[in-house]
Enzyme design. Structure first.
Site, PDB file in Angstrom:
ATOM      1  CB  CYS A 108     -26.305  -3.117 -12.505  1.00  0.00           C
ATOM      2  SG  CYS A 108     -25.601  -4.523 -13.135  1.00  0.00           S
ATOM      3  CB  CYS A 168     -31.188  -2.008 -12.413  1.00  0.00           C
ATOM      4  SG  CYS A 168     -29.671  -2.206 -13.321  1.00  0.00           S
ATOM      5  CB  CYS A 216     -35.532  -5.161 -14.453  1.00  0.00           C
ATOM      6  SG  CYS A 216     -36.748  -6.414 -14.063  1.00  0.00           S
TER       7      CYS A 216
END
Length: 137
Positions: free
Chosen positions: A93, A89, A15
């Site tokens: 990522c 996120c 996150c």
């Protein structure tokens, strides 16, 4: 005999701040997996500490995440994981072929009181139990 590290599935929870959702999910998977799953968590912009309300919410269900610290998301952590679970996120990522990606859309517990964090915690537990059932049939 417990599995060797190479025999265990590995999960990375990601996150933004690695201070709430991903820490709670990692705490649940460590607890429920009882050493049968390698668990990592990280954040795209890690905070300076784990959210104390998330710590309190997890303590209510008998899981202590107080000793955890937010960590920065690295490509190495993604490469080392069989499953990458993102929680808001966004594009931060990294995506690698051959990895299983799940996106858990969950409210961010940052700035919320314990009454607002409990339902988030409970949903994370439900999803973590389902994931564990898929990893360890």
């Amino acid at each position: 005999m417990p599995p060797t590290p190479s025999d265990r599935p590995s999960v990375l929870f990601v996150c933004v701040h690695n201070a709430g959702r991903s820490q709670m999910a990692a705490g649940f998977l460590r607890h429920l997996g009882a050493g049968r799953v390698d668990v990592l968590s990280a954040g795209s912009v890690p905070g300076d500490r784990v959210n104390p309300v998330a710590v309190a919410a997890m303590r209510e269900v008998g899981i202590d995440i107080a000793g955890q610290a937010p960590r920065v998301l690295t490509a190495e952590a993604v490469r080392a994981s069989d499953v990458v679970v993102t929680m808001g996120c966004g594009d931060a990522c990294p995506v690698f072929p051959g990895k299983r990606y799940l996106d858990w859309r969950l409210d961010d517990p940052a700035g919320r009181d314990i009454d607002a964090v409990r339902p988030i915690r409970d949903e994370i537990e439900r999803r973590t139990r389902t994931l564990l059932g898929e990893l360890l049939p």
